[in-house]
Design a protein around this motif. Structure first.
Motif, PDB file in Angstrom:
ATOM      1  N   ASN A  97      22.426  -8.668 -11.528  1.00  9.30           N
ATOM      2  CA  ASN A  97      22.386  -8.757 -10.074  1.00  9.30           C
ATOM      3  C   ASN A  97      23.723  -8.550  -9.374  1.00  9.30           C
ATOM      4  O   ASN A  97      23.755  -8.344  -8.155  1.00  9.30           O
ATOM      5  CB  ASN A  97      21.833 -10.133  -9.661  1.00  9.30           C
ATOM      6  CG  ASN A  97      20.386 -10.310 -10.063  1.00  9.30           C
ATOM      7  OD1 ASN A  97      19.588  -9.391  -9.977  1.00  9.30           O
ATOM      8  ND2 ASN A  97      20.046 -11.505 -10.526  1.00  9.30           N
ATOM      9  N   THR A 148      16.002  -6.919  -8.372  1.00 13.02           N
ATOM     10  CA  THR A 148      16.004  -7.935  -7.316  1.00 13.02           C
ATOM     11  C   THR A 148      16.676  -7.382  -6.059  1.00 13.02           C
ATOM     12  O   THR A 148      17.417  -6.393  -6.107  1.00 13.02           O
ATOM     13  CB  THR A 148      16.785  -9.193  -7.738  1.00 13.02           C
ATOM     14  OG1 THR A 148      18.177  -8.854  -7.882  1.00 13.02           O
ATOM     15  CG2 THR A 148      16.260  -9.776  -9.046  1.00 13.02           C
ATOM     16  N   LYS A 149      16.422  -8.065  -4.944  1.00 17.08           N
ATOM     17  CA  LYS A 149      17.076  -7.693  -3.691  1.00 17.08           C
ATOM     18  C   LYS A 149      18.581  -7.888  -3.796  1.00 17.08           C
ATOM     19  O   LYS A 149      19.367  -7.110  -3.253  1.00 17.08           O
ATOM     20  CB  LYS A 149      16.524  -8.530  -2.538  1.00 17.08           C
ATOM     21  CG  LYS A 149      17.039  -8.090  -1.165  1.00 17.08           C
ATOM     22  CD  LYS A 149      16.416  -8.905  -0.063  1.00 17.08           C
ATOM     23  CE  LYS A 149      16.886  -8.381   1.303  1.00 17.08           C
ATOM     24  NZ  LYS A 149      18.369  -8.414   1.446  1.00 17.08           N
ATOM     25  N   GLN A 150      18.998  -8.924  -4.527  1.00 18.59           N
ATOM     26  CA  GLN A 150      20.423  -9.151  -4.728  1.00 18.59           C
ATOM     27  C   GLN A 150      21.072  -7.968  -5.443  1.00 18.59           C
ATOM     28  O   GLN A 150      22.175  -7.532  -5.080  1.00 18.59           O
ATOM     29  CB  GLN A 150      20.655 -10.434  -5.529  1.00 18.59           C
ATOM     30  CG  GLN A 150      22.133 -10.782  -5.710  1.00 18.59           C
ATOM     31  CD  GLN A 150      22.343 -12.006  -6.586  1.00 18.59           C
ATOM     32  OE1 GLN A 150      21.399 -12.495  -7.236  1.00 18.59           O
ATOM     33  NE2 GLN A 150      23.551 -12.526  -6.613  1.00 18.59           N
ATOM     34  N   LEU A 152      20.009  -4.896  -5.384  1.00 24.21           N
ATOM     35  CA  LEU A 152      20.057  -3.795  -4.412  1.00 24.21           C
ATOM     36  C   LEU A 152      21.270  -3.920  -3.503  1.00 24.21           C
ATOM     37  O   LEU A 152      21.960  -2.933  -3.221  1.00 24.21           O
ATOM     38  CB  LEU A 152      18.779  -3.771  -3.568  1.00 24.21           C
ATOM     39  CG  LEU A 152      17.488  -3.334  -4.254  1.00 24.21           C
ATOM     40  CD1 LEU A 152      16.311  -3.489  -3.298  1.00 24.21           C
ATOM     41  CD2 LEU A 152      17.583  -1.893  -4.737  1.00 24.21           C
ATOM     42  N   ASP A 153      21.535  -5.131  -3.042  1.00 27.06           N
ATOM     43  CA  ASP A 153      22.673  -5.363  -2.156  1.00 27.06           C
ATOM     44  C   ASP A 153      24.001  -5.085  -2.850  1.00 27.06           C
ATOM     45  O   ASP A 153      24.986  -4.715  -2.196  1.00 27.06           O
ATOM     46  CB  ASP A 153      22.652  -6.805  -1.637  1.00 27.06           C
ATOM     47  CG  ASP A 153      21.469  -7.088  -0.718  1.00 27.06           C
ATOM     48  OD1 ASP A 153      20.907  -6.123  -0.162  1.00 27.06           O
ATOM     49  OD2 ASP A 153      21.104  -8.277  -0.567  1.00 27.06           O
ATOM     50  N   LEU A 174      11.063  -6.365  -9.013  1.00 24.31           N
ATOM     51  CA  LEU A 174      11.593  -5.776  -7.792  1.00 24.31           C
ATOM     52  C   LEU A 174      10.605  -5.953  -6.645  1.00 24.31           C
ATOM     53  O   LEU A 174      10.988  -6.319  -5.520  1.00 24.31           O
ATOM     54  CB  LEU A 174      11.899  -4.294  -8.013  1.00 24.31           C
ATOM     55  CG  LEU A 174      12.489  -3.536  -6.814  1.00 24.31           C
ATOM     56  CD1 LEU A 174      13.822  -4.132  -6.394  1.00 24.31           C
ATOM     57  CD2 LEU A 174      12.649  -2.050  -7.144  1.00 24.31           C
ATOM     58  N   SER A 177      10.591  -9.546  -5.481  1.00 22.99           N
ATOM     59  CA  SER A 177      11.800  -9.850  -4.725  1.00 22.99           C
ATOM     60  C   SER A 177      11.736  -9.319  -3.301  1.00 22.99           C
ATOM     61  O   SER A 177      12.349  -9.886  -2.388  1.00 22.99           O
ATOM     62  CB  SER A 177      13.018  -9.268  -5.445  1.00 22.99           C
ATOM     63  OG  SER A 177      14.208  -9.596  -4.773  1.00 22.99           O
ATOM     64  N   LEU A 178      10.979  -8.236  -3.096  1.00 21.61           N
ATOM     65  CA  LEU A 178      10.870  -7.618  -1.781  1.00 21.61           C
ATOM     66  C   LEU A 178       9.623  -8.080  -1.024  1.00 21.61           C
ATOM     67  O   LEU A 178       9.272  -7.525   0.013  1.00 21.61           O
ATOM     68  CB  LEU A 178      10.855  -6.094  -1.925  1.00 21.61           C
ATOM     69  CG  LEU A 178      12.134  -5.477  -2.503  1.00 21.61           C
ATOM     70  CD1 LEU A 178      11.955  -3.979  -2.729  1.00 21.61           C
ATOM     71  CD2 LEU A 178      13.327  -5.738  -1.588  1.00 21.61           C
ATOM     72  N   PRO A 190       8.177  -0.628   1.025  1.00 16.13           N
ATOM     73  CA  PRO A 190       9.488  -1.223   0.726  1.00 16.13           C
ATOM     74  C   PRO A 190       9.955  -0.978  -0.705  1.00 16.13           C
ATOM     75  O   PRO A 190      11.142  -0.756  -0.948  1.00 16.13           O
ATOM     76  CB  PRO A 190       9.253  -2.720   0.981  1.00 16.13           C
ATOM     77  CG  PRO A 190       8.098  -2.777   1.911  1.00 16.13           C
ATOM     78  CD  PRO A 190       7.216  -1.629   1.507  1.00 16.13           C
ATOM     79  N   ALA A 194      13.044   1.362  -2.091  1.00 18.18           N
ATOM     80  CA  ALA A 194      14.053   0.778  -2.972  1.00 18.18           C
ATOM     81  C   ALA A 194      14.223   1.607  -4.244  1.00 18.18           C
ATOM     82  O   ALA A 194      15.351   1.834  -4.700  1.00 18.18           O
ATOM     83  CB  ALA A 194      13.655  -0.660  -3.331  1.00 18.18           C
TER      84      ALA A 194
END
Length: 271
Positions: A97, A148-150, A152-153, A174, A177-178, A190, A194
């Motif tokens: 992450n 995970t969104k983390q 992605l960030d 994934l 997480s979204l 979404p 991603a």
């Protein structure tokens, strides 16, 4: 050292077709290995195998030139190094992450000076060759799961970690997480956005993109998009689907036979 043939496939600009082993059986692994997959991944995270079973599965895979990989349960150096010592040519690590996660993962996969992998390739020298210790760093694939969104960030920071060869999308986590339905072969906007973002960023950084798929049509679409490593289903799912198809065909045929028999009886009785 025996080469990692996946690297040759990547160098030719082609995509790897990867199989997935969730069943804890050397015999099922051997059957899968003889079906023509480029690589097979022993799943120690959500599969049913433990370390000892994984060893027998790797021995079965070694009856072919299929490249053995493993997904470890978590980002933990001990199991990463043990699976490499067991002879796998790549490690898929879940839940990477942050940049720090990626650095820690990569360090566990490479011998010094590139990493901090402890020395003891007890089985790898048997299957890969006596020169494994001096050549392994050129053949091992550290594969970080982006799910995970983390992640992605932090994607740009993760992808710039030196020595990270591949990323691998776990569509179900994934999706979760979204805020979407956890499933393979996603079509929810979404998640599709991603996936496209991860693909684009991976190619920008020169990191090979991979993804897990449910069925061949979706996997082929991912290859067309630019993914270079595609997994299709798993041995457990393939076994279940094939068995159900056979049973459903039998039930359907028997029901038709019963209907014809009932109709014949009705006609014979004058109704």
């Amino acid at each position: 050292m025996h080469k990692n043939k996946l690297l040759d496939i990547f160098q030719k600009g082609k995509a790897v077709v990867n199989g997935w082993l969730a069943i804890p059986s050397s015999f099922s692994a051997e059957i899968m290995a003889h079906q023509g997959w480029d690589s097979l991944t022993v799943d120690l995270q959500h599969g049913v195998s433990d370390y000892q079973t994984a060893i027998s599965m790797l021995q079965a895979i070694s009856t072919t030139d299929t490249v053995p990989l493993a997904r470890v349960p978590w980002l933990e150096e001990g199991i990463i190094m043990r699976m490499l010592d067991a002879g796998v040519y790549g490690i898929i690590c879940p839940m990477v992450n942050t940049q720090e996660d990626a650095e820690r993962f990569v360090q566990a996969c490479y011998y010094p000076p590139l990493g901090q992998r402890s020395f003891g390739p007890i089985r790898a020298v048997l299957t890969a060759g006596a020169d494994y210790p001096s050549q392994a760093n050129d053949h091992i694939l550290p594969i970080a799961m982006i799910e995970t969104k983390q992640a992605l960030d932090n994607l740009d920071d993760i992808l710039k970690v030196e020595g990270l060869k591949m990323i691998y999308i776990g569509p179900s986590d994934l999706s979760n997480s979204l805020g979407c339905t956890p499933t393979f072969d996603q079509e929810e906007k979404p998640v599709v956005e991603a996936i496209d973002y991860i693909l684009r960023k991976s190619l920008e950084h020169g990191v090979i993109p991979g993804i897990h798929n449910g069925f061949p049509p979706y996997a082929l679409k991912m290859v067309e998009k630019g993914f270079r490593f595609v997994t299709i289903s798993s041995d457990a799912r393939l076994l279940g689907m094939s068995a159900k198809n056979f049973v459903d065909t039998m039930r359907g045929g028997m029901d038709q036979g019963n209907q014809k028999e009932a109709l014949s009886k009705d006609q014979a009785s004058g109704y």
